[in-house]
Write a protein that holds these residues in place. Sequence first.
Motif, PDB file in Angstrom:
ATOM      1  N   TYR A  94     105.876  21.284  38.417  1.00 18.19           N
ATOM      2  CA  TYR A  94     106.692  20.438  39.288  1.00 18.19           C
ATOM      3  C   TYR A  94     107.579  19.492  38.485  1.00 18.19           C
ATOM      4  O   TYR A  94     108.305  18.687  39.068  1.00 18.19           O
ATOM      5  CB  TYR A  94     105.775  19.615  40.225  1.00 18.19           C
ATOM      6  CG  TYR A  94     104.578  19.033  39.530  1.00 18.19           C
ATOM      7  CD1 TYR A  94     104.682  17.920  38.713  1.00 18.19           C
ATOM      8  CD2 TYR A  94     103.338  19.629  39.662  1.00 18.19           C
ATOM      9  CE1 TYR A  94     103.592  17.401  38.059  1.00 18.19           C
ATOM     10  CE2 TYR A  94     102.233  19.114  39.019  1.00 18.19           C
ATOM     11  CZ  TYR A  94     102.357  18.013  38.202  1.00 18.19           C
ATOM     12  OH  TYR A  94     101.273  17.515  37.552  1.00 18.19           O
ATOM     13  N   LYS A 126     100.935  16.048  43.564  1.00 20.37           N
ATOM     14  CA  LYS A 126     101.986  17.010  43.221  1.00 20.37           C
ATOM     15  C   LYS A 126     101.350  18.364  42.914  1.00 20.37           C
ATOM     16  O   LYS A 126     100.329  18.435  42.222  1.00 20.37           O
ATOM     17  CB  LYS A 126     102.789  16.531  42.020  1.00 20.37           C
ATOM     18  CG  LYS A 126     103.572  15.248  42.266  1.00 20.37           C
ATOM     19  CD  LYS A 126     104.340  14.849  41.021  1.00 20.37           C
ATOM     20  CE  LYS A 126     105.120  13.564  41.231  1.00 20.37           C
ATOM     21  NZ  LYS A 126     105.841  13.148  40.000  1.00 20.37           N
ATOM     22  N   TYR A 127     101.994  19.416  43.427  1.00 21.53           N
ATOM     23  CA  TYR A 127     101.452  20.760  43.240  1.00 21.53           C
ATOM     24  C   TYR A 127     102.584  21.772  43.164  1.00 21.53           C
ATOM     25  O   TYR A 127     103.593  21.661  43.871  1.00 21.53           O
ATOM     26  CB  TYR A 127     100.516  21.123  44.399  1.00 21.53           C
ATOM     27  CG  TYR A 127     100.059  22.564  44.378  1.00 21.53           C
ATOM     28  CD1 TYR A 127      99.114  22.989  43.460  1.00 21.53           C
ATOM     29  CD2 TYR A 127     100.596  23.499  45.267  1.00 21.53           C
ATOM     30  CE1 TYR A 127      98.690  24.309  43.432  1.00 21.53           C
ATOM     31  CE2 TYR A 127     100.175  24.821  45.248  1.00 21.53           C
ATOM     32  CZ  TYR A 127      99.218  25.218  44.326  1.00 21.53           C
ATOM     33  OH  TYR A 127      98.813  26.523  44.293  1.00 21.53           O
ATOM     34  N   ALA A 128     102.424  22.743  42.289  1.00 20.18           N
ATOM     35  CA  ALA A 128     103.392  23.845  42.194  1.00 20.18           C
ATOM     36  C   ALA A 128     102.642  25.107  41.786  1.00 20.18           C
ATOM     37  O   ALA A 128     101.633  25.048  41.081  1.00 20.18           O
ATOM     38  CB  ALA A 128     104.478  23.521  41.176  1.00 20.18           C
TER      39      ALA A 128
END
Length: 291
Positions: free
Chosen positions: A290, A26-28
């Motif tokens: 995220y 997960k990446y934001a």
Amino acid sequence: YDMLIAADGVNSVVRDALVGGDSDFKYASAPLNGTQKILHLKMPSTLDPSAVHAMSGSIKLPSGKSQRVGFFWVPERNRTTGGRQGCVLVSWGESEEPGSLMMATTAEEVQDLLNGAFQLNGEITLEAAQQFLEQTPSMNTVNKCSSYHNGEGRVVLLGDSAHSSGGASGQGCNSALQDAQVLSGILEECNGDIDTALPLFSTRRVPEGHALLDLAIHQSPKAPLKRILFLLMSLFETLGHRLLPSAVLPPTQNLLTQTDWDFSKIYGKKKKVLDYVKKSNRKYGVFTGYD
């Protein structure tokens, strides 16, 4: 290769490859509000040269309006002399009105505007003003990753590729060096077993990176009334810590810059306040990642 260390910054191409190839990763990311330029000059004599300082000033425009200007001072060493000086992140409110900072065309104008905005007695030199004039404005970015490694590819993320706080805390370089130190220690602890070491690195460093992000961008609430209450609380913490250092903790930024505590420990000490600020800031669209 045995292990790929991605220390290629906030725009990491290695990390972006993981985002596209690992469904569990997960990446934001998001830009911080506003643009900035950077100056290198001697700190004003009124500031502690070993600490980080945030200053807020304003430029009075001919129309009667004011243009906000911010200085964020980070201690550094002069590359030539080795003496102490400041790396200054300069931010400003957007304005194309005559007399505003970005409409200045000469170093003398910039010098007068910045010295006047902060009531500095010539601390902004003509050389520094020329630095400002010649630079292209840049924008900082914050990011958040759910993991700092990929076991299959034997990839590990260090520094801004894993946890950029956009310069808001002044801890970017420190946290990157901590990453390197922890990774080295874990590899030694695991007798060079990379497949065992990488998951352990994420286990230990992800909480620190997430805590640093929250410490950097949720120190102050965006809601106007809450911001005033927060400033009063910070004043109480500053005075209280001077009088009763064992009973009252100093403001969060002081803990970041004047102690060697882990970021997660600092967050834990300030958890009630920071959780409240983070919840309030969500309503104003402040980046949380995220989740």
